[in-house]
Motif scaffolding. Structure first.
Motif, PDB file in Angstrom:
ATOM      1  N   MET A   1       0.791  -1.225   0.000  1.00  0.00           N
ATOM      2  CA  MET A   1       0.000   0.000   0.000  1.00  0.00           C
ATOM      3  C   MET A   1       0.828   1.282   0.000  1.00  0.00           C
ATOM      4  SD  MET A   1      -2.999  -1.020  -0.287  1.00  0.00           S
ATOM      5  CE  MET A   1      -3.916  -2.561  -0.153  1.00  0.00           C
ATOM      6  N   VAL A   2       2.131   1.165   0.180  1.00  0.00           N
ATOM      7  CA  VAL A   2       2.990   2.354   0.158  1.00  0.00           C
ATOM      8  C   VAL A   2       4.063   2.219  -0.920  1.00  0.00           C
ATOM      9  CG1 VAL A   2       4.549   3.830   1.478  1.00  0.00           C
ATOM     10  CG2 VAL A   2       2.578   2.797   2.611  1.00  0.00           C
ATOM     11  N   PHE A   3       4.992   1.294  -0.708  1.00  0.00           N
ATOM     12  CA  PHE A   3       6.138   1.186  -1.627  1.00  0.00           C
ATOM     13  C   PHE A   3       5.720   0.705  -3.017  1.00  0.00           C
ATOM     14  CE2 PHE A   3       8.057   1.225   2.532  1.00  0.00           C
ATOM     15  CZ  PHE A   3       9.202   1.976   2.347  1.00  0.00           C
ATOM     16  N   ARG A   4       4.833  -0.285  -3.078  1.00  0.00           N
ATOM     17  CA  ARG A   4       4.402  -0.780  -4.390  1.00  0.00           C
ATOM     18  C   ARG A   4       3.610   0.301  -5.140  1.00  0.00           C
ATOM     19  NH1 ARG A   4       6.326  -5.913  -5.660  1.00  0.00           N
ATOM     20  NH2 ARG A   4       5.146  -6.988  -4.029  1.00  0.00           N
ATOM     21  N   LYS A   5       2.820   1.090  -4.424  1.00  0.00           N
ATOM     22  CA  LYS A   5       2.055   2.160  -5.076  1.00  0.00           C
ATOM     23  C   LYS A   5       2.999   3.196  -5.683  1.00  0.00           C
ATOM     24  CE  LYS A   5      -2.056   0.638  -3.879  1.00  0.00           C
ATOM     25  NZ  LYS A   5      -2.944   0.038  -4.900  1.00  0.00           N
ATOM     26  N   ILE A   6       4.053   3.523  -4.957  1.00  0.00           N
ATOM     27  CA  ILE A   6       5.038   4.473  -5.476  1.00  0.00           C
ATOM     28  C   ILE A   6       5.717   3.899  -6.717  1.00  0.00           C
ATOM     29  CG2 ILE A   6       7.245   5.606  -4.962  1.00  0.00           C
ATOM     30  CD1 ILE A   6       6.264   5.721  -2.026  1.00  0.00           C
ATOM     31  N   GLU A   7       6.022   2.616  -6.674  1.00  0.00           N
ATOM     32  CA  GLU A   7       6.656   1.954  -7.814  1.00  0.00           C
ATOM     33  C   GLU A   7       5.750   1.966  -9.037  1.00  0.00           C
ATOM     34  OE1 GLU A   7       9.741  -1.565  -7.630  1.00  0.00           O
ATOM     35  OE2 GLU A   7       7.698  -2.324  -7.394  1.00  0.00           O
TER      36      GLU A   7
ATOM     37  N   PHE B   1       3.470   4.191  -9.646  1.00  0.00           N
ATOM     38  CA  PHE B   1       3.365   5.582 -10.085  1.00  0.00           C
ATOM     39  C   PHE B   1       4.576   6.004 -10.914  1.00  0.00           C
ATOM     40  CE2 PHE B   1       4.193  10.125  -9.348  1.00  0.00           C
ATOM     41  CZ  PHE B   1       3.014  10.665  -9.844  1.00  0.00           C
ATOM     42  N   ILE B   2       5.765   5.581 -10.490  1.00  0.00           N
ATOM     43  CA  ILE B   2       6.995   6.016 -11.169  1.00  0.00           C
ATOM     44  C   ILE B   2       7.315   5.153 -12.385  1.00  0.00           C
ATOM     45  CG2 ILE B   2       9.500   6.295 -10.918  1.00  0.00           C
ATOM     46  CD1 ILE B   2       9.018   7.034  -8.000  1.00  0.00           C
ATOM     47  N   GLU B   3       7.222   3.825 -12.247  1.00  0.00           N
ATOM     48  CA  GLU B   3       7.675   2.921 -13.299  1.00  0.00           C
ATOM     49  C   GLU B   3       6.539   2.311 -14.108  1.00  0.00           C
ATOM     50  OE1 GLU B   3      10.263  -0.002 -11.650  1.00  0.00           O
ATOM     51  OE2 GLU B   3      11.796   1.457 -11.060  1.00  0.00           O
ATOM     52  N   GLY B   4       5.303   2.430 -13.633  1.00  0.00           N
ATOM     53  CA  GLY B   4       4.189   1.849 -14.360  1.00  0.00           C
ATOM     54  C   GLY B   4       3.838   0.457 -13.864  1.00  0.00           C
ATOM     55  N   ASP B   5       2.925  -0.195 -14.583  1.00  0.00           N
ATOM     56  CA  ASP B   5       2.463  -1.529 -14.202  1.00  0.00           C
ATOM     57  C   ASP B   5       3.551  -2.572 -14.468  1.00  0.00           C
ATOM     58  OD1 ASP B   5       0.784  -3.446 -13.208  1.00  0.00           O
ATOM     59  OD2 ASP B   5      -0.885  -3.009 -14.562  1.00  0.00           O
ATOM     60  N   ALA B   6       3.218  -3.834 -14.223  1.00  0.00           N
ATOM     61  CA  ALA B   6       4.198  -4.920 -14.272  1.00  0.00           C
ATOM     62  C   ALA B   6       4.945  -4.984 -15.600  1.00  0.00           C
ATOM     63  CB  ALA B   6       3.498  -6.246 -13.994  1.00  0.00           C
ATOM     64  N   SER B   7       4.213  -4.909 -16.714  1.00  0.00           N
ATOM     65  CA  SER B   7       4.864  -5.026 -18.022  1.00  0.00           C
ATOM     66  C   SER B   7       5.839  -3.881 -18.268  1.00  0.00           C
ATOM     67  CB  SER B   7       3.802  -5.056 -19.125  1.00  0.00           C
ATOM     68  OG  SER B   7       3.006  -3.871 -19.088  1.00  0.00           O
ATOM     69  N   LYS B   8       5.480  -2.670 -17.855  1.00  0.00           N
ATOM     70  CA  LYS B   8       6.372  -1.519 -18.033  1.00  0.00           C
ATOM     71  C   LYS B   8       7.593  -1.629 -17.124  1.00  0.00           C
ATOM     72  CE  LYS B   8       2.842   1.747 -19.606  1.00  0.00           C
ATOM     73  NZ  LYS B   8       2.198   3.055 -19.362  1.00  0.00           N
ATOM     74  N   GLN B   9       7.417  -2.214 -15.953  1.00  0.00           N
ATOM     75  CA  GLN B   9       8.557  -2.404 -15.057  1.00  0.00           C
ATOM     76  C   GLN B   9       9.552  -3.390 -15.654  1.00  0.00           C
ATOM     77  OE1 GLN B   9       7.426  -3.328 -10.984  1.00  0.00           O
ATOM     78  NE2 GLN B   9       5.740  -1.857 -11.054  1.00  0.00           N
ATOM     79  N   ARG B  10       9.040  -4.465 -16.253  1.00  0.00           N
ATOM     80  CA  ARG B  10       9.937  -5.433 -16.901  1.00  0.00           C
ATOM     81  C   ARG B  10      10.696  -4.772 -18.052  1.00  0.00           C
ATOM     82  NH1 ARG B  10       5.345  -8.843 -16.212  1.00  0.00           N
ATOM     83  NH2 ARG B  10       5.741 -10.541 -14.714  1.00  0.00           N
TER      84      ARG B  10
ATOM     85  N   SER C   1      12.880  -2.382  -0.561  1.00  0.00           N
ATOM     86  CA  SER C   1      13.386  -2.145  -1.906  1.00  0.00           C
ATOM     87  C   SER C   1      13.936  -3.406  -2.556  1.00  0.00           C
ATOM     88  CB  SER C   1      14.479  -1.072  -1.889  1.00  0.00           C
ATOM     89  OG  SER C   1      15.632  -1.541  -1.219  1.00  0.00           O
ATOM     90  N   HIS C   2      14.384  -4.363  -1.744  1.00  0.00           N
ATOM     91  CA  HIS C   2      15.024  -5.550  -2.316  1.00  0.00           C
ATOM     92  C   HIS C   2      14.456  -6.860  -1.773  1.00  0.00           C
ATOM     93  CE1 HIS C   2      18.138  -7.960  -4.226  1.00  0.00           C
ATOM     94  NE2 HIS C   2      18.332  -8.554  -3.061  1.00  0.00           N
ATOM     95  N   PHE C   3      14.428  -7.007  -0.470  1.00  0.00           N
ATOM     96  CA  PHE C   3      14.043  -8.303   0.119  1.00  0.00           C
ATOM     97  C   PHE C   3      12.563  -8.606  -0.106  1.00  0.00           C
ATOM     98  CE2 PHE C   3      13.983 -11.339   3.811  1.00  0.00           C
ATOM     99  CZ  PHE C   3      14.916 -12.207   3.266  1.00  0.00           C
ATOM    100  N   ARG C   4      11.719  -7.642   0.091  1.00  0.00           N
ATOM    101  CA  ARG C   4      10.292  -7.667  -0.237  1.00  0.00           C
ATOM    102  C   ARG C   4       9.550  -8.901   0.262  1.00  0.00           C
ATOM    103  NH1 ARG C   4       9.122  -4.410  -5.721  1.00  0.00           N
ATOM    104  NH2 ARG C   4      10.156  -2.495  -5.063  1.00  0.00           N
ATOM    105  N   GLU C   5       8.910  -9.630  -0.683  1.00  0.00           N
ATOM    106  CA  GLU C   5       8.046 -10.757  -0.290  1.00  0.00           C
ATOM    107  C   GLU C   5       8.806 -11.885   0.385  1.00  0.00           C
ATOM    108  OE1 GLU C   5       9.972 -11.744  -3.937  1.00  0.00           O
ATOM    109  OE2 GLU C   5       8.688 -10.008  -3.520  1.00  0.00           O
TER     110      GLU C   5
END
Length: 467
Positions: free
Chosen positions: A123-129, A131-140, A213-217
């Motif tokens: 609800m915080v870090f993923r939302k920022i991601e 917003f900045i990088e886009g959805d999953a396909s755009k992040q890849r 930022s790295h360890f995440r899930e």
């Protein structure tokens, strides 16, 4: 759980590690739907409470404080110290039983809805991601693209924001430990004035930054013991996020002008695409599932489009999926509930009868009676009083059951907030009023606050020896 999965090989490894033992980076698709909206509302409330509670004060003291360094705790305005350790033990046992009971009934709802790791990550870090990088396909695409000015800007901006938020979280958690006033002094003073506090803030900030930022899930699937415990705590009646394989199998895509003979699952893979831990919920209950409900929302949206009933993936039990039976209370749930009720009852009674003072009065070791002028006799006692409150207190001592004189040897009993006061008390009796046939005379010594008795201590008065 029974499924029609062709094999069970997926249980031999976790979803975030490949066969070569390397990290599989998860790119979950942006979730949306009724459950996600509800989770956002819950998360906003939890985040407001988390960041706001350190600023709430009752009587100029913190609403919540967990100062393990100085063994001072304030919970909802009530002060606890080392002398209240028994309450912490009982409360901790009750909490463990509650977790067992809650998990036996509702599975890992806590993980998906309330756990700070999930709330911050999704609800915080993923939302920022997003917003900045886009959805999953755009992040890849961004991660595989060459380093350009745009990529450097996006990656740098994201990491800087991540660290700033981690720094804020670090300060917030430290405020729960040392208090908001002490934190303010550390933050506003030069680092050299509070080196330990400065180091603690930055170490915690670095740890939070690394996790989000790295360890995440992997914090949920590798580190958190709760996920490991679920295999012991869950049973076939536990409510979990589950795929209805009875209705959904066999899977198959929809073909135009073809009569549908397969199950409702069209194998669109969206339930896997939105999963923040990268699992396929259709394989059944899995260690990595945190019950975040993202797969429920994704599947319900598909079912609406193909005009099928919602709930192919839903909250249900294994027995509910297999036998179409509703949730029922089992003997195990009843047993846990009885134990929990007993613990909470005892804890509540002890908490309600808990005094603001801890008082101990013992005759001074190695001393006998002392003869006093005017045909009197005295005993000396050691008095220890712990003021559990944050307020200054003035107390008095008197004997209830006999006509006796009480003298405080030293200063009067004026206690500062959270102070431990120790002194000696002399009790003087008239020999003519003592039963000479008794060696130990029972005394009831009362401790008074503003003339009101707060505690009575029973002890003995040594009048003479047998020899």
């Amino acid at each position: 759980m029974e499924t029609s999965a062709p094999n069970e090989e997926f249980r031999d490894s976790i979803s975030t590690v490949n066969k070569q033992g390397k990290r599989v980076w998860i790119y979950p698709k942006k979730p949306s739907g009724a459950f996600h909206t509800a989770r956002k509302v819950v998360s906003i409330f939890l985040l407001l409470f988390l960041f706001g509670a350190p600023f709430i004060k009752i009587g100029n003291h913190p609403f919540l404080l967990f100062n393990v360094l100085e063994r001072k705790f304030i919970i909802f305005g009530l002060t606890f110290g080392p002398q209240d350790f028994y309450l912490f033990v009982l409360g901790f046992i009750a909490l463990i039983v509650f977790v067992v009971l809650f998990t036996a009934v509702f599975g890992r709802v806590f993980c998906g809805w309330v756990c700070p790791q999930t709330v911050f990550m999704e609800m915080v870090f993923r939302k920022i991601e997003y917003f900045i990088e886009g959805d999953a396909s755009k992040q890849r695409q961004l991660n595989t693209a060459p380093w350009t000015g745009g990529k450097i800007f996006k990656k740098s901006a994201k990491q800087i924001i991540f660290f700033v938020i981690s720094f804020i979280i670090s300060n917030t958690f430290l405020a729960y430990i040392i208090g908001i006033d002490e934190l303010h002094r550390i933050v506003t003073a030069p680092p050299s004035a509070h080196p330990a506090g400065f180091v603690a803030i930055n170490v915690f900030a670095g740890l939070f930054y690394f996790v989000f930022s790295h360890f995440r899930e992997q914090a949920c699937t590798i580190v958190c013991p709760y996920g490991r415990l679920q295999s012991v705590l869950l049973d076939k009646n536990t409510l979990v996020v589950a795929y209805d394989y009875v209705r959904g199998e066999p899977r198959g895509i929809i073909r135009k002008n073809e009569e549908r003979t397969k199950g409702d699952c069209i194998d669109c893979h969206l339930c896997v695409d939105v999963c923040p831990t990268g699992i396929d919920i259709r394989n059944g209950i899995q260690l990595e599932c945190v019950n975040c409900t993202a797969c429920i929302d994704a599947c319900d949206a598909v079912m609406e489009k193909i005009k099928k009933p919602r709930g192919l993936i839903r909250y249900d039990s294994q027995n509910g999926i297999k036998d179409r039976v509703r949730f029922s209370i089992t003997p195990r749930i009843i047993a846990y509930s009885v134990v929990l009720f007993a613990l909470v009852s005892v804890f509540s009674i002890l908490l309600a009868t808990r005094s603001d003072f801890s008082i101990t009065l013992l005759r001074t070791p190695g001393t006998l009676f002392q003869d006093q002028p005017d045909h009197k006799i005295s005993n000396i006692y050691n008095l220890t009083i712990v003021n559990k409150t944050y307020h200054d207190q003035k107390l008095e001592v008197k004997v209830k059951n006999m006509d006796a004189e009480v003298r405080i040897l030293g200063e009067d009993i004026n206690l500062k907030g959270q102070q431990i006061f120790e002194c000696r008390v002399m009790v003087i009796l008239d020999k003519e009023k003592i039963d000479e046939t008794r060696v130990n005379i029972p005394l009831q010594i009362a401790i008074l606050q503003n003339g009101k008795e707060i505690k009575t201590v029973k002890t003995n008065f040594l009048s003479h020896t047998d020899n």
